[in-house]
Design an enzyme around this catalytic site. Structure first.
Site, short mmCIF file in Angstrom:
data_model
loop_
_atom_site.label_atom_id
_atom_site.label_comp_id
_atom_site.label_asym_id
_atom_site.label_seq_id
_atom_site.Cartn_x
_atom_site.Cartn_y
_atom_site.Cartn_z
N ASP A 222 0.83 -1.20 0.00
CA ASP A 222 0.00 0.00 0.00
C ASP A 222 0.87 1.26 0.00
O ASP A 222 1.87 1.33 0.74
CB ASP A 222 -0.87 -0.03 1.28
N GLU A 284 1.72 -0.61 -5.01
CA GLU A 284 0.65 0.34 -5.28
C GLU A 284 1.31 1.71 -5.22
O GLU A 284 1.57 2.26 -4.15
CB GLU A 284 -0.47 0.27 -4.23
C1 NOJ Z 1 -4.46 2.91 -0.92
C2 NOJ Z 1 -5.61 2.00 -0.63
O1 NOJ Z 1 -5.92 1.29 -1.80
C3 NOJ Z 1 -6.73 2.87 -0.15
O2 NOJ Z 1 -7.94 2.16 -0.06
C4 NOJ Z 1 -6.34 3.48 1.17
O3 NOJ Z 1 -7.34 4.38 1.59
C5 NOJ Z 1 -5.02 4.23 1.06
N1 NOJ Z 1 -4.03 3.51 0.32
C6 NOJ Z 1 -4.44 4.51 2.44
O4 NOJ Z 1 -3.98 3.34 3.02
#
Ligand code: NOJ
Length: 559
Positions: A222, A284
Site C-alpha cells: 500500500d 501500489e
Molecule cells: C491505498 C488503498 O488502496 C486505499 O484504499 C487506502 O485508503 C489508502 N491507500 C491509504 O492506506
C-alpha cells in the site's frame, strides 16, 4: 489506428522460464464485501474460503486480499492496529491459515496487503508515542514536529491529506498542554511512520516473515511511493490526488516517490528471495510517468507495479494505443512484465466509469444528484475494455464483481457512506463506497446471497438481482461467461506470455496480434472490418450479420 508495425516486448526474456506472476491473472478480494459467513453484514475469511471454488472455476491464478488485520476500520482496514493477527470482524488467524490452505488445494496463490506507510492510531506504537515526550524514542517511530507560529499552533508545513483537510494534527501532551503535531497523509487515524528509523524497518521485515512463514505468495504494498519523505518536509501547496487525474503542472511532490524508498524494497526483495517458492511484491504506487514507475520493478526490487496510467486512459483508440505502447516500453526497459488493471476498491467501477463522456476527469465517487451513467453503454464498453486488457501480454488484475459486469452503486444514500473522504472533503467528494458494495451471488436470496441474512454493511441496489452469479452462470452471452471463456483462451493461447505486434487500422480502431490471436477493438461510430478470412474466437458483443465489428466491441480472432 494507423500504427507502425512495431513489435512490443514480452515478459520473460528469451531463454528465461516464465515465473507464475509474469502472466498471472490476479483477482482482488475486498474482504468486507465478498462473502459473509455469519450474517453480520460484513464479509469475512470463512466466507471467502467457502467461495474460492468460484474463482477456480472462473480461471484466475491468484487472489489478493485487501486488509483483514485488527483495525478500528477508520479507512476500511487500511488503518492497521496489529499486523500479525486477524480482526474479529473477519475471523481468526486460523481462518487465514485455512483460507491459504484451501486456495493452495484449488491451485490459487494468495497475496496479502501490507500497509507500511502508516499504522492505525490504535496501534500500540502510537499510544506509546503519545505518552512519550517530544523527541523521545517512541515519538521517533512517527513523524512528529513542533508547530509554527508563536505558540506552535500552526501546522509544521502546508501539506494536505489525500482525504482532504490538513495532513497534520496537533496532540495534547501528557501534561495536558497543547503540543506537537503528527503527520497523516491520509486520515487523522492513520499516522505516518518514520522510515528513517531502523526500528520501523526491522519491524516490517519481521511482519513480512510472519506472513511468508504462514505460506502467502506475496504482498501488495500500500502507498509504496509514500514511505520516505523529503528530509526538509518543505511546504507543498497543492491539493493531493492519490489517484492522479488532475492536470495542473506542479513540481515533484516532497512526500511521494522519493529515491530513498527503493532501498527499502531492495531489502524486502532480499528477504523474499531467501524463501522457497516464487513470492512477490506488488507496488501500489501512483507514480508518473511510466519510466519513473518502472524504477519500482527493477530486477532487485519489486516484481510488479499497478499500471494506473492504463486504468486512467480515455476510451479512444489513440489514448489506448499510447498507454499500451508506453507501458510495454517502460516495463521492458527494466526487464519487468507489464500489468494491467481497470477497476479496484478505490475507483469508480469501469462498467460505470467508461459510460461518462470521453474526457471527463476521473470522478471520486458518483452520487444520486450527479448525472447518472448509461448502464448499457458502460457495460458494453467495459466488456470491450476487459477483452482488450485480457489479450495483452503481462499480468492482469481483476476486481471482485467485475466478472458480473457490476456497475458502481451511483445512488447510495449519503447517510450510508463510510469512506472518510466524504466527511474530510466537507461533502465535496463522495468517495469510494460505490465500488465497495457487497457482491450479489444469488438473485433470490437475502442480501443476494452475500450472507445468510439481509444484513449488508452498505446497502445493495435493487438492480443487483440481475447481476447475480446464478443468473449468469451457463448463459453464454453473460458477462461472467465472457470472462470465463476469455481466461480459458488467454491461457490456451499463451496471451499473457505473448508478444504484441500492432497492425495497421483506421484511426478509431485498435488492431494487433498476440501470437496466434488477432485482436480488434472498434472505438468508432461505423462498423469495422475484420481481416479477410478472420475467424472470430471470442467477442465482447455480437458482430453484425456480415461479420463486421460494431462500435465498442472487441473481437479475438484466429490470426
Ligand atoms: C491505498 C488503498 O488502496 C486505499 O484504499 C487506502 O485508503 C489508502 N491507500 C491509504 O492506506
Amino acid at each position: 489506428m494507423n500504427t507502425d508495425q512495431t513489435t512490443s516486448p514480452s515478459p520473460g526474456q528469451a531463454g528465461e522460464p516464465t515465473r507464475w506472476w509474469q502472466d498471472a491473472v490476479i483477482y482482488q478480494i475486498y474482504p468486507r464485501s465478498f462473502a459473509d459467513s455469519n450474517g453480520d453484514g460484513v464479509g469475512d475469511l470463512p466466507g471467502i474460503t467457502a467461495r474460492l471454488g468460484h474463482l477456480a472455476q472462473l480461471g484466475v491464478d491468484a487472489v489478493w486480499l485487501s486488509p483483514f488485520y485488527p483495525s478500528p476500520q477508520a479507512d476500511a482496514g487500511y488503518d492497521v492496529a496489529n499486523y500479525r493477527d486477524v480482526d474479529p470482524l473477519f475471523g481468526r488467524l486460523e481462518d487465514a491459515d485455512k483460507l491459504i490452505a484451501e486456495a493452495r488445494s484449488l491451485g490459487l496463490r494468495v497475496i496479502v496487503d501490507l500497509v507500511p506507510n502508516h499504522t492505525s492510531s490504535a496501534h500500540r506504537w502510537f499510544a506509546e508515542a503519545l505518552a512519550d515526550a517530544p523527541g523521545g524514542p517512541a515519538r521517533q517511530r512517527y513523524v512528529f514536529r513542533d508547530g509554527k507560529g508563536t505558540d506552535g499552533d500552526e501546522p509544521p508545513n502546508t501539506w494536505q491529506s489525500v482525504f482532504g483537510g490538513p495532513a497534520w494534527t496537533r496532540v495534547t501532551e501528557p501534561d495536558g498542554r497543547p503540543g506537537q503535531w503528527y503527520l497523516h497523509l491520509f486520515d487523522v487515524e492513520q499516522p505516518d511512520l518514520n522510515w528513517d528509523n531502523p526500528q520501523v524497518r526491522e519491524e516490517f521485515l519481521d511482519v513480512l516473515r510472519f506472513w511468508l512463514d504462514r505460506g502467502v505468495d506475496g504482498f501488495r504494498v500500500d502507498v509504496a511511493h509514500g514511505l520516505v519523505k523529503q528530509a526538509d518536509l518543505a511546504d507543498w501547496d497543492y491539493p493531493q490526488e492519490m489517484l492522479g487525474g488532475d492536470e495542473i503542472d506542479k513540481p515533484r511532490p516532497p512526500m511521494w516517490d522519493q529515491d530513498g524508498v527503493h532501498e527499502i524494497y531492495r531489502s524486502w526483495r532480499r528477504l523474499l528471495d531467501g524463501y522457497s517458492g516464487d513470492r512477490i511484491l506488488v507496488a501500489e504506487a501512483w507514480v508518473e510517468p511510466a519510466e519513473r514507475l518502472a524504477r519500482y520493478v527493477r530486477p532487485d526490487e519489486m516484481h510488479q507495479a499497478f499500471n494506473f496510467e492504463y486504468l486512467l486512459a480515455s476510451w479512444t483508440a489513440p489514448a489506448q494505443y499510447a498507454v499500451v505502447t508506453r507501458s510495454l516500453e517502460a516495463a521492458d526497459a527494466v526487464g519487468a512484465p507489464t500489468t494491467w488493471v481497470l477497476s479496484n476498491h478505490d475507483v469508480v467501477r469501469h462498467a460505470s466509469r467508461l459510460a461518462l463522456p470521453i474526457g471527463t476527469p476521473r470522478p471520486n465517487g458518483i452520487g444520486a444528484a450527479d448525472p447518472q451513467p448509461d448502464a448499457a453503454l458502460g457495460l458494453r464498453r467495459a466488456r470491450a475494455a476487459t477483452l482488450l486488457m485480457l489479450s495483452l501480454p503481462g499480468s492482469a488484475y481483476l476486481y471482485q464483481g467485475e466478472e458480473l459486469g457490476l456497475p458502481e452503486h451511483t445512488t447510495l444514500p449519503d447517510e450510508a457512506r463510510q469512506d472518510p473522504t466524504w466527511e474530510r472533503s466537507g461533502h465535496r467528494e463522495r468517495g469510494r463506497d460505490g465500488c465497495r458494495v457487497p457482491v450479489p451471488w444469488e438473485a433470490d436470496a437475502p442480501s443476494y446471497g452475500f450472507g445468510p441474512t439481509d444484513a449488508s454493511w452498505l446497502p445493495q441496489p435493487s438492480i443487483w438481482a440481475e447481476y447475480a452469479l446464478d443468473r449468469q452462470r451457463g448463459v453464454p452471452t453473460s458477462t461472467y461467461e465472457m470472462y470465463r471463456a476469455a481466461l480459458r483462451m488467454r491461457r490456451e493461447f499463451g496471451l499473457g506470455g505473448g508478444t504484441l505486434e500492432w497492425l495497421p487500422a483506421p484511426d478509431d480502431v485498435l488492431s494487433f496480434r498476440n501470437g496466434p490471436v488477432g485482436v480488434l477493438t472498434n472505438f468508432g461510430a461505423e462498423p469495422a472490418e475484420l481481416p479477410v478470412g478472420a475467424q472470430p474466437l471470442h467477442t465482447s458483443g455480437p458482430l453484425s450479420d456480415d461479420n463486421r465489428v460494431p462500435t465498442d466491441v472487441t473481437v479475438w480472432y484466429r490470426a
